[in-house]
Motif scaffolding. Structure first.
Motif, PDB file in Angstrom:
ATOM      1  N   TYR A 138     -15.237  -7.137  -0.228  1.00 30.94           N
ATOM      2  CA  TYR A 138     -14.031  -6.767  -0.977  1.00 30.94           C
ATOM      3  C   TYR A 138     -13.232  -5.697  -0.235  1.00 30.94           C
ATOM      4  N   ALA A 139     -13.919  -4.709   0.318  1.00 30.91           N
ATOM      5  CA  ALA A 139     -13.224  -3.647   1.051  1.00 30.91           C
ATOM      6  C   ALA A 139     -12.504  -4.221   2.267  1.00 30.91           C
ATOM      7  N   TRP A 140     -13.163  -5.133   2.985  1.00 34.73           N
ATOM      8  CA  TRP A 140     -12.527  -5.763   4.141  1.00 34.73           C
ATOM      9  C   TRP A 140     -11.269  -6.518   3.711  1.00 34.73           C
ATOM     10  N   MET A 141     -11.386  -7.299   2.640  1.00 35.02           N
ATOM     11  CA  MET A 141     -10.246  -8.098   2.183  1.00 35.02           C
ATOM     12  C   MET A 141      -9.099  -7.194   1.722  1.00 35.02           C
ATOM     13  N   LEU A 142      -9.405  -6.172   0.950  1.00 34.62           N
ATOM     14  CA  LEU A 142      -8.357  -5.252   0.493  1.00 34.62           C
ATOM     15  C   LEU A 142      -7.671  -4.573   1.680  1.00 34.62           C
ATOM     16  N   ASP A 143      -8.451  -4.190   2.681  1.00 35.22           N
ATOM     17  CA  ASP A 143      -7.878  -3.574   3.872  1.00 35.22           C
ATOM     18  C   ASP A 143      -6.967  -4.557   4.607  1.00 35.22           C
ATOM     19  N   GLU A 144      -7.407  -5.798   4.749  1.00 31.43           N
ATOM     20  CA  GLU A 144      -6.594  -6.813   5.416  1.00 31.43           C
ATOM     21  C   GLU A 144      -5.282  -7.079   4.678  1.00 31.43           C
ATOM     22  N   LEU A 145      -5.312  -6.961   3.371  1.00 32.76           N
ATOM     23  CA  LEU A 145      -4.115  -7.209   2.565  1.00 32.76           C
ATOM     24  C   LEU A 145      -3.252  -5.968   2.402  1.00 32.76           C
ATOM     25  N   GLY A 146      -3.672  -4.867   3.009  1.00 32.25           N
ATOM     26  CA  GLY A 146      -2.914  -3.629   2.914  1.00 32.25           C
ATOM     27  C   GLY A 146      -3.049  -2.958   1.560  1.00 32.25           C
ATOM     28  N   LEU A 147      -4.142  -3.217   0.870  1.00 34.97           N
ATOM     29  CA  LEU A 147      -4.341  -2.674  -0.472  1.00 34.97           C
ATOM     30  C   LEU A 147      -5.509  -1.700  -0.531  1.00 34.97           C
ATOM     31  N   ALA A 148      -6.026  -1.273   0.586  1.00 36.59           N
ATOM     32  CA  ALA A 148      -7.205  -0.416   0.605  1.00 36.59           C
ATOM     33  C   ALA A 148      -6.979   0.901  -0.103  1.00 36.59           C
ATOM     34  N   ASP A 149      -5.735   1.399  -0.067  1.00 36.49           N
ATOM     35  CA  ASP A 149      -5.447   2.661  -0.763  1.00 36.49           C
ATOM     36  C   ASP A 149      -4.904   2.425  -2.169  1.00 36.49           C
ATOM     37  N   GLY A 150      -4.906   1.184  -2.594  1.00 37.09           N
ATOM     38  CA  GLY A 150      -4.442   0.865  -3.953  1.00 37.09           C
ATOM     39  C   GLY A 150      -2.955   0.636  -4.061  1.00 37.09           C
ATOM     40  N   LYS A 151      -2.230   0.788  -2.958  1.00 41.43           N
ATOM     41  CA  LYS A 151      -0.785   0.587  -2.969  1.00 41.43           C
ATOM     42  C   LYS A 151      -0.438  -0.605  -2.080  1.00 41.43           C
ATOM     43  N   PRO A 152       0.282  -1.584  -2.617  1.00 43.79           N
ATOM     44  CA  PRO A 152       0.643  -2.730  -1.776  1.00 43.79           C
ATOM     45  C   PRO A 152       1.600  -2.351  -0.656  1.00 43.79           C
TER      46      PRO A 152
END
Length: 156
Positions: free
Chosen positions: A138-152
């Motif tokens: 999940y962390a990898w996917m969120l990082d790839e989508l630019g959402l790792a910090d919770g902001k798109p």
């Protein structure tokens, strides 16, 4: 099989793809009767050792359909002791993708292989290790989508 085929056929539709224990080397695996589960699958899939099935199965074998094109980021996960999808299958696919992708050298999209040296099919049987592996995915996917910090963010 599914993730391998969609990233080959329409890579432009994806920013990232997660391929968990991917069955991607269809022809090598399905032609070898000594591999567990193979001969049982011939009834459903057909036996690629027979000419009438070979070309059709080759047409949707992900590793055999990798071509020179841009690919999205792909996280390939596998286990060294997997009795269903041998460790060399995802490793070989990662190498094929890396060799043929035409992404620019500075492109942030990467082909990553994460091999668990203690796991079998679909990661750990230990509940907490399984949750850590899932959190990594999940962390990898969120990082790839630019959402790792919770902001798109906007990405290419």
């Amino acid at each position: 099989l599914l993730v391998g085929n969609v990233v080959n056929q329409a890579p432009h539709l994806f920013r990232a793809a997660l391929a968990g224990v991917p069955f991607v080397d269809l022809m090598v695996t399905m032609c070898d009767p000594s591999i567990p589960l193979t001969t049982g699958e011939w009834e459903e899939w057909g036996n690629p050792n027979e000419p009438k099935y070979f070309d059709y199965m080759l047409s949707y074998s992900p590793i055999d359909q990798v071509r020179a094109q841009e690919y999205p980021s792909i996280l390939i996960t596998s286990g060294l002791h997997d009795p269903r999808v041998a460790y060399w299958e995802p490793a070989k696919w990662a190498q094929h993708l890396r060799a043929k992708r035409t992404n620019a050298p500075d492109d942030a999209r990467k082909i990553l292989l994460k091999m668990d040296l203690a796991a079998g099919h679909f990661s750990a049987s230990d509940r907490y290790k399984y949750l850590r592996e899932l959190a990594f995915d999940y962390a990898w996917m969120l990082d790839e989508l630019g959402l790792a910090d919770g902001k798109p963010t906007k990405s290419g």
